[in-house]
Design a protein around this motif. Structure first.
Motif, PDB file in Angstrom:
ATOM      1  N   ALA B   5      40.804  74.887 -51.747  1.00 32.46           N
ATOM      2  CA  ALA B   5      40.085  76.091 -51.327  1.00 32.46           C
ATOM      3  C   ALA B   5      40.118  76.236 -49.820  1.00 32.46           C
ATOM      4  O   ALA B   5      40.215  75.235 -49.097  1.00 32.46           O
ATOM      5  N   GLN B   6      40.067  77.466 -49.363  1.00 36.37           N
ATOM      6  CA  GLN B   6      39.776  77.776 -47.966  1.00 36.37           C
ATOM      7  C   GLN B   6      38.329  78.260 -47.947  1.00 36.37           C
ATOM      8  O   GLN B   6      37.999  79.267 -48.581  1.00 36.37           O
ATOM      9  N   VAL B   7      37.465  77.546 -47.224  1.00 40.08           N
ATOM     10  CA  VAL B   7      36.022  77.790 -47.287  1.00 40.08           C
ATOM     11  C   VAL B   7      35.470  78.128 -45.903  1.00 40.08           C
ATOM     12  O   VAL B   7      35.818  77.456 -44.921  1.00 40.08           O
ATOM     13  N   SER B   8      34.633  79.158 -45.831  1.00 40.25           N
ATOM     14  CA  SER B   8      33.984  79.532 -44.568  1.00 40.25           C
ATOM     15  C   SER B   8      32.493  79.727 -44.806  1.00 40.25           C
ATOM     16  O   SER B   8      32.093  80.278 -45.838  1.00 40.25           O
ATOM     17  N   LEU B   9      31.674  79.289 -43.841  1.00 37.90           N
ATOM     18  CA  LEU B   9      30.219  79.418 -43.928  1.00 37.90           C
ATOM     19  C   LEU B   9      29.773  80.368 -42.827  1.00 37.90           C
ATOM     20  O   LEU B   9      30.182  80.206 -41.674  1.00 37.90           O
ATOM     21  N   TYR B  10      28.957  81.365 -43.195  1.00 36.20           N
ATOM     22  CA  TYR B  10      28.547  82.394 -42.229  1.00 36.20           C
ATOM     23  C   TYR B  10      27.018  82.474 -42.137  1.00 36.20           C
ATOM     24  O   TYR B  10      26.391  83.204 -42.911  1.00 36.20           O
ATOM     25  N   PHE B  16      23.995  79.765 -35.314  1.00 39.02           N
ATOM     26  CA  PHE B  16      24.889  79.553 -36.476  1.00 39.02           C
ATOM     27  C   PHE B  16      25.644  78.233 -36.410  1.00 39.02           C
ATOM     28  O   PHE B  16      25.920  77.615 -37.434  1.00 39.02           O
ATOM     29  N   VAL B  17      25.963  77.768 -35.167  1.00 41.78           N
ATOM     30  CA  VAL B  17      26.728  76.524 -35.061  1.00 41.78           C
ATOM     31  C   VAL B  17      25.924  75.355 -35.641  1.00 41.78           C
ATOM     32  O   VAL B  17      26.456  74.516 -36.386  1.00 41.78           O
ATOM     33  N   ASP B  18      24.612  75.323 -35.350  1.00 43.73           N
ATOM     34  CA  ASP B  18      23.775  74.231 -35.872  1.00 43.73           C
ATOM     35  C   ASP B  18      23.715  74.265 -37.398  1.00 43.73           C
ATOM     36  O   ASP B  18      23.736  73.215 -38.054  1.00 43.73           O
ATOM     37  N   VAL B  19      23.614  75.453 -37.980  1.00 39.61           N
ATOM     38  CA  VAL B  19      23.548  75.539 -39.449  1.00 39.61           C
ATOM     39  C   VAL B  19      24.871  75.064 -40.052  1.00 39.61           C
ATOM     40  O   VAL B  19      24.890  74.342 -41.059  1.00 39.61           O
ATOM     41  N   ILE B  20      25.990  75.432 -39.421  1.00 35.38           N
ATOM     42  CA  ILE B  20      27.294  74.987 -39.933  1.00 35.38           C
ATOM     43  C   ILE B  20      27.410  73.465 -39.842  1.00 35.38           C
ATOM     44  O   ILE B  20      27.826  72.807 -40.800  1.00 35.38           O
ATOM     45  N   LEU B  21      26.996  72.900 -38.717  1.00 32.68           N
ATOM     46  CA  LEU B  21      27.100  71.438 -38.557  1.00 32.68           C
ATOM     47  C   LEU B  21      26.210  70.723 -39.570  1.00 32.68           C
ATOM     48  O   LEU B  21      26.607  69.709 -40.150  1.00 32.68           O
ATOM     49  N   SER B  22      25.033  71.279 -39.824  1.00 32.21           N
ATOM     50  CA  SER B  22      24.139  70.685 -40.828  1.00 32.21           C
ATOM     51  C   SER B  22      24.775  70.765 -42.217  1.00 32.21           C
ATOM     52  O   SER B  22      24.734  69.808 -42.997  1.00 32.21           O
ATOM     53  N   SER B  42      38.593  78.963 -41.271  1.00 35.78           N
ATOM     54  CA  SER B  42      38.139  78.381 -42.535  1.00 35.78           C
ATOM     55  C   SER B  42      38.441  76.887 -42.588  1.00 35.78           C
ATOM     56  O   SER B  42      39.185  76.359 -41.767  1.00 35.78           O
ATOM     57  N   THR B  43      37.828  76.237 -43.575  1.00 40.99           N
ATOM     58  CA  THR B  43      38.053  74.814 -43.815  1.00 40.99           C
ATOM     59  C   THR B  43      38.831  74.663 -45.112  1.00 40.99           C
ATOM     60  O   THR B  43      38.392  75.140 -46.163  1.00 40.99           O
TER      61      THR B  43
END
Lengths: 203, 203
Positions: B5-10, B16-22, B42-43
């Motif tokens: 999968a290619q996954v992205s969190l928004y 937003f950077v802190d929420v993504i790192l968490s 994406s990841t």
């Protein structure tokens, strides 16, 4: 033929509602040629590829002019056998142009990208094109990838998708041509598209 | 077989950077069974459906525990003819289970959703399942839609996609079963998925 998209705009800022509302203003010139319905996850836009991709492009380009990191996701579809015919979705390019050989369709697609308007907004796009309901779907996919690589907006190949980069005008024209020129005229063709602008990790 | 999968969190917040790192911390238990690579859009996660959907679920559930509105998008694929075989992606459910009749596969899918863990995080999901490279792709799609409607997580049908709602455990198990149980074992099957939590316009 039924053509449309489910579109979502994601501004990575606590003021995300204002950015979304500003983006929605950019839809105004396209509303008379599209049916538009919004719920809490996405906005449905139904209509021909001409106003449909213009509307998605203008929505995203407007939001990308704000300083915040913003992304857009669109699930775009034509010819789904489960959807009704809709007069709003008539498209001569599909009904006339799709009988041409693959190489001629690719040349027409490339010419359209060259004539795209310049919007002055640099964006990234990542998308997958799916041609459903036929055995030899990969021929059309590989033909489309050849077009993308020569489009002037190609950035890189990734697993499951292709990255484009450039002005919003040329990039969205590239995606529209991929959607219009590949896969059979009456076939079921879909796109899974992500656009991104102002990313702090822009590579 | 190649699955991933290619996954992205928004996260719709200026933090937003802190929420993504968490969220990324929640991937830790799954990293030894997945290949994970991130770029600015994406990841990529490559691996079997078991760790793959667990990882996407845990990433999103962790981010959804924060107060901010957050969405996730994933482009999920199995069996793409353009991708190489990868030992990480071996999946017995696919190689053994897919020879069963459609009704039996739907029953196994429903049983799996009933046994899903409860994560205590309510989410919305909207997704499209694409079965590529075969003439009768809509039979599998309609079989999948019947399973979804009886899954306990079905919320509503929309143009081009289906909405699910419920606990993150049951919802992501529903999507995994849709991905695993419908479409041929060696076929090319993809999902275009959007998850949403904490929306101010939650309907």
């Amino acid at each position: 033929m039924f053509i449309g998209a489910q579109v979502s705009l994601y501004p990575m800022t606590s003021g995300f509602v204002d950015v979304i509302l500003s983006g929605l203003e950019a839809l105004a010139p396209h509303r008379d040629r599209l049916r538009i319905e919004t719920d809490d996850v996405s906005t449905l836009m139904v209509g021909a590829p001409e106003p449909l991709f213009d509307a998605i492009r203008d929505l995203f380009a407007r939001a990308a002019k704000e300083p915040a990191h913003v992304t857009l996701h669109a699930t775009i579809s034509r010819g789904c056998p489960g959807e009704p015919d809709d007069d709003l979705c008539r498209c001569e390019t599909l009904t006339v142009g799709q009988s041409l050989p693959l190489a001629e369709r690719a040349a027409l697609a490339a010419a359209a990208v060259k004539q795209a308007p310049v919007l002055g907004v640099g964006i990234d796009v990542q998308f997958s094109l799916y041609v459903l309901g036929q055995d030899r779907h990969m021929d059309e996919i590989y033909g489309c990838i050849d077009f993308l690589k020569a489009s002037g907006t190609f950035f890189k190949s990734k697993n499951f998708c292709t990255r484009l980069r450039g002005d919003a005008g040329a990039v969205f024209e590239t995606v529209r041509q991929a959607f219009l020129r590949f896969g059979p005229a009456e076939g079921h063709v879909t796109i899974d598209l992500t656009a991104s602008a102002n990313s702090p990790s822009h590579g």
